[in-house]
Design an enzyme around this catalytic site. Structure first.
Site, PDB file in Angstrom:
ATOM      1  N   HIS A 310      13.500   2.610  -5.002  1.00  0.00           N
ATOM      2  CA  HIS A 310      14.151   2.526  -6.317  1.00  0.00           C
ATOM      3  C   HIS A 310      13.581   3.532  -7.305  1.00  0.00           C
ATOM      4  O   HIS A 310      14.151   3.732  -8.376  1.00  0.00           O
ATOM      5  CB  HIS A 310      14.057   1.099  -6.875  1.00  0.00           C
ATOM      6  N   ALA A 365       8.146  -2.627   2.853  1.00  0.00           N
ATOM      7  CA  ALA A 365       6.925  -2.277   2.116  1.00  0.00           C
ATOM      8  C   ALA A 365       7.121  -2.308   0.618  1.00  0.00           C
ATOM      9  O   ALA A 365       6.163  -2.100  -0.135  1.00  0.00           O
ATOM     10  CB  ALA A 365       6.444  -0.886   2.552  1.00  0.00           C
ATOM     11  N   LYS A 411      -4.666 -10.350  -0.841  1.00  0.00           N
ATOM     12  CA  LYS A 411      -4.596 -11.120  -2.087  1.00  0.00           C
ATOM     13  C   LYS A 411      -3.719 -12.357  -1.945  1.00  0.00           C
ATOM     14  O   LYS A 411      -3.671 -13.206  -2.851  1.00  0.00           O
ATOM     15  CB  LYS A 411      -4.099 -10.230  -3.226  1.00  0.00           C
ATOM     16  N   VAL A 448      -6.005   0.107   0.550  1.00  0.00           N
ATOM     17  CA  VAL A 448      -5.990   1.362   1.296  1.00  0.00           C
ATOM     18  C   VAL A 448      -6.504   2.469   0.385  1.00  0.00           C
ATOM     19  O   VAL A 448      -6.207   2.503  -0.809  1.00  0.00           O
ATOM     20  CB  VAL A 448      -4.582   1.697   1.834  1.00  0.00           C
ATOM     21  N   GLY A 450      -6.894   5.735  -1.571  1.00  0.00           N
ATOM     22  CA  GLY A 450      -6.022   6.781  -2.088  1.00  0.00           C
ATOM     23  C   GLY A 450      -4.640   6.323  -2.479  1.00  0.00           C
ATOM     24  O   GLY A 450      -3.814   7.133  -2.885  1.00  0.00           O
ATOM     25  N   THR A 472     -15.315  -3.270 -13.001  1.00  0.00           N
ATOM     26  CA  THR A 472     -15.098  -4.543 -13.693  1.00  0.00           C
ATOM     27  C   THR A 472     -16.309  -5.470 -13.617  1.00  0.00           C
ATOM     28  O   THR A 472     -16.612  -6.176 -14.577  1.00  0.00           O
ATOM     29  CB  THR A 472     -13.870  -5.263 -13.120  1.00  0.00           C
TER      30      THR A 472
END
Length: 603
Positions: A310, A365, A411, A448, A450, A472
Site C-alpha cells: 500500500h 508480511a 511480541k 531483524v 536493519g 530506553t
C-alpha cells in the site's frame, strides 16, 4: 587505452624495471669504485678488463637477488627485512666473484675495488628500492596504511594485487592464518604467519589496520573483533572484491556482521522445490521482510510474483530493484513480477486479485509493527493487523490457495502492547479458522537487523549527528536475526508446514541493547566522544521478549525451527469477539478478553 596498458603495474614490468635499474646502478658503482680506488686516475692496464668484470659481477648479483626473491617485492613494500636480504644477496654475489677473482680469471685485478663496490652497491640499490616507500609514507594524501590480511586464500592474493595497483589505501605486510598447512608459505611474496604471531607483528610494524578475507569474515565475528581491538587494531575492513555485486573492494565491518550467526539448517533443495515454478503473492512486498521474501522467491525460481503493497514509494523501490536485477523480466502485468498498489483492508479488490492470479502460495508480511505508533493509533493497528490479515486469510481460503504463510512476531508472546496483541489474535485466527483445502502456518521470530524502525539505523543516525545514543533501559534485551536468514527460514518453515502450526525460529541468544550501542560506538571510533543516555521504556515496551511460553510442542527436522503448542479458540466466538473489538470503545479491555495473557504496559 594503449597508455593505460603500458603503464599499468604488473609483476613482469616490475622485474624488468628493477633488472634494468640494477644493471645501470651496478655499472655506475663499479666505475665509481675504480675511480675512488685510484683517486680518479685509473691506470690503463686496469681499464681493459672492466667490461668482463662488470658482466660477471652483474650476472652474479642479479642471480643472487632473484634467488632471494627481491625482484618479487613491490617497490612500496620494501622494508628492513628486504634490506637484510639485499645485504645477504650482495655477500653471496661478491663472495663468489671474489673466489673467481682469486683464481686469476680476471687477470691483474685490484680486489680492493670489489670491497668498495660492495658497499656502494648495497647503499644505492637499497636506496632506490626504499625510496618510493619513504615518499609514500611522508605523503599523507597518498600514503597507504600498513595492514595485515587475515586468511591465506584467493582473496588474499587479489587484495595484494589491488594494493600493488593502488586500488586500496593499504599495503599488506603479512598474512595471518590458523591452518598449519598454510603457515610459512608465501602468497604473492607475502609470508603467511600463524595467528599466535599476531601481537608480535602488530608491535614490530606498528600496524593499526586489518583486512578480513571471506574465511575470517564469516560469523560470528565479535570475538575476533574484540581480540583485534585489544591488540591495537583500530581499523577493520572486510574484503568484498570476489563477491557478486560488490560495489567496493573493501567494506567497513558493521554491527550486522558482529551480530550475525553462522547460517545453519538452510535447506536450499527444500526451498527450491517449494518455490520453483510457483505463483506467489507477497503482501507488504515493499517492507523490510516482504522485499527480502520477494528476492528469495525470485532467486529460487518462482514462476510469478505478485507484489501487494500500500506504500507507493516502497512498491516503486522494490520494482526498480527487480527491473535492474532481472531486466529481461521487467515489472509489468504480464511478466515474472506484478506490482499491485493495494491495501489489504480492500477485501473485494484483494479477492479479485486472487481470482486473476490464482497464486499457489501467499506470504502475508503486511502489518503495522512499530510498538509506540500502534499504541498511539490503536484503532488503525487493530484494523490493519487483524482485519487486514483476516481478509488475506479468508480470500486465500476462498480461492483455494494451497499454502499461506503468516509472518508473526515474538511480541505476540505474553504481549504487553497493542501491536503484539493484534499479532497474537492473527495467530489464533490462523490456527482455528476452517482452512478447507488451504494449509495455513504462522512463523514467529524476533527483531531483524536493519529493518525500518529498528534500533540499528536509529543508532547510526544518532552517531552521525554527534549523539547521544538513546537507549530506553540499561537492562532491555532483544533477539536479533539477519533479514535474509529470517526470510529463508520463514520460507523453509512454510515448505514443511502441514497446516495449523505456529513455527518458532531459533534467534540465538538475546542481546542487550546497551551492549549493541557500545559496539556501534566502537565501530565508529566514537566510544570516547558520544555518551549513551537512558530515556525510559516507551508505551507498550517490555524489558525482554519471548518466542515461546514453556517448551515447544515438538521439534522439526531443522534445529532452527520448532513448533509451538496449539491454542484452541472456537472460530465463531473468535469472529464475534473480533467484531466486538472493532465496535468497542475500550479496545484494551476487549483485547485482553481475546488474548488472556495480554498484560498491557502503557507507562
Amino acid at each position: 587505452m594503449l597508455r593505460s596498458i603500458v603503464f599499468r603495474p604488473s609483476n613482469t614490468k616490475r622485474i624488468i624495471f628493477f633488472v634494468i635499474i640494477d644493471i645501470l646502478i651496478s655499472y655506475f658503482t663499479l666505475i665509481l669504485s675504480y675511480d675512488l680506488r685510484f683517486s680518479f686516475q685509473v691506470p690503463l692496464e686496469f681499464k681493459s678488463n672492466v667490461v668482463l668484470v662488470f658482466c660477471s659481477l652483474i650476472l652474479l648479483k642479479i642471480l643472487a637477488l632473484a634467488a632471494l626473491k627481491l625482484y618479487l617485492v613491490p617497490w612500496r613494500f620494501f622494508g628492513l627485512l628486504e634490506a637484510l636480504r639485499l645485504f645477504y644477496a650482495h655477500i653471496v654475489a661478491y663472495g663468489i666473484f671474489y673466489g673467481i677473482a682469486l683464481l686469476g680469471c680476471f687477470g691483474d685485478f685490484p680486489l680492493s675495488v670489489v670491497a668498495i663496490d660492495f658497499v656502494i652497491s648495497n647503499i644505492l640499490i637499497g636506496a632506490i628500492r626504499i625510496s618510493k616507500r619513504i615518499y609514500l609514507e611522508n605523503s599523507p594524501k597518498n600514503s597507504p596504511k600498513p595492514a595485515l590480511i587475515f586468511g591465506a586464500n584467493t582473496q588474499a592474493s587479489a587484495l595484494i594485487k589491488a594494493a600493488l595497483n593502488s586500488e586500496i589505501p593499504f599495503y599488506p605486510l603479512a598474512i595471518i592464518e590458523d591452518d598449519e598447512k598454510e603457515v610459512g608459505n608465501y602468497i604473492s611474496n607475502l609470508k603467511v604467519y600463524h595467528s599466535s604471531m599476531l601481537k608480535e607483528l602488530i608491535q614490530k610494524h606498528k600496524i593499526k589496520s586489518a583486512i578480513l578475507t571471506r574465511d575470517f569474515a564469516k560469523p560470528p565475528l565479535k570475538d575476533l573483533f574484540d581480540a583485534l581491538r585489544q591488540v591495537g587494531i583500530e581499523e577493520i575492513k572486510i574484503a568484498t572484491m570476489l563477491q557478486d555485486n560488490a560495489q567496493e573492494p573493501l567494506k567497513d565491518i558493521s554491527i550486522e556482521d558482529l551480530l550475525s550467526r553462522p547460517v545453519k539448517d538452510l535447506d536450499k533443495a527444500t526451498l527450491r522445490s517449494f518455490l520453483k515454478d510457483k505463483r506467489i503473492l507477497i503482501t507488504g512486498a515493499g517492507g523490510s521482510i516482504g522485499s527480502e521474501i520477494v528476492r528469495q522467491c525470485a532467486e529460487f525460481g518462482a514462476k510469478r510474483l505478485v507484489l501487494v503493497e500500500h506504500s507507493e514509494f516502497n512498491l516503486y523501490a522494490i520494482s526498480e530493484e527487480l527491473n535492474q536485477k532481472y531486466p529481461q523480466k521487467s515489472v509489468n502485468a504480464e511478466s515474472l513480477f506484478r506490482p499491485c498498489l493495494l491495501n489489504i483492508l480492500e477485501k473485494e479488490a484483494l479477492k479479485q486479485l486472487l481470482e486473476e492470479e490464482k497464486p499457489d502460495i501467499i506470504v502475508h508480511a503486511a502489518a503495522y509493527k512499530h510498538v509506540p505508533l500502534c499504541e498511539y493509533n490503536q484503532k488503525s493497528a487493530i484494523e490493519n493487523n487483524i482485519i487486514g490479515s483476516k481478509n488475506v486469510l479468508d480470500c486465500a481460503i476462498e480461492s483455494h490457495v494451497s499454502k499461506i504463510v503468516v509472518i508473526s512476531t515474538d511480541k505476540a508472546v505474553r504481549p504487553t502492547n497493542v501491536m503484539g496483541a493484534t499479532k497474537r489474535v492473527v495467530e489464533l485466527y490462523a490456527q482455528n479458522v476452517d482452512s478447507k483445502s488451504s494449509e495455513i502456518v504462522a512463523v514467529r521470530f524476533g527483531n531483524v537487523l536493519g529493518s525500518s524502525g529498528s534500533v540499528v539505523p536509529k543508532f547510526k543516525a544518532q552517531i552521525q549527528n554527534g549523539g547521544p545514543i538513546t537507549v530506553t533501559h540499561p537492562d532491555i534485551t532483544r533477539y536479533f536475526m539477519l533479514i535474509p536468514e529470517a526470510c529463508q527460514l520463514v520460507l523453509q518453515a512454510g515448505a514443511i508446514a502441514k497446516g495449523g502450526e505456529i513455527f518458532i525460529l531459533d534467534m540465538g541468544e538475546p542481546v542487550k541493547i546497551v551492549d549493541l550501542a557500545k559496539n556501534m560506538l566502537r565501530l565508529y571510533g566514537k566510544e570516547n566522544e558520544i555518551e549513551i543516555a537512558f530515556s525510559g521504556l516507551r508505551p507498550g515496551e517490555k524489558l525482554y521478549e519471548e518466542l515461546l511460553i514453556g517448551e515447544s510442542e515438538r521439534k522439526t527436522q531443522y534445529s532452527s525451527i520448532q513448533v509451538a503448542h496449539p491454542t484452541h479458540y472456537d472460530i465463531d466466538k473468535l469472529n464475534a469477539d473480533i467484531q466486538s473489538l472493532l465496535e468497542s470503545e475500550d479496545k484494551i479491555t476487549k483485547l485482553k478478553e481475546i488474548v488472556v495473557e495480554f498484560n498491557h504496559n502503557a507507562h
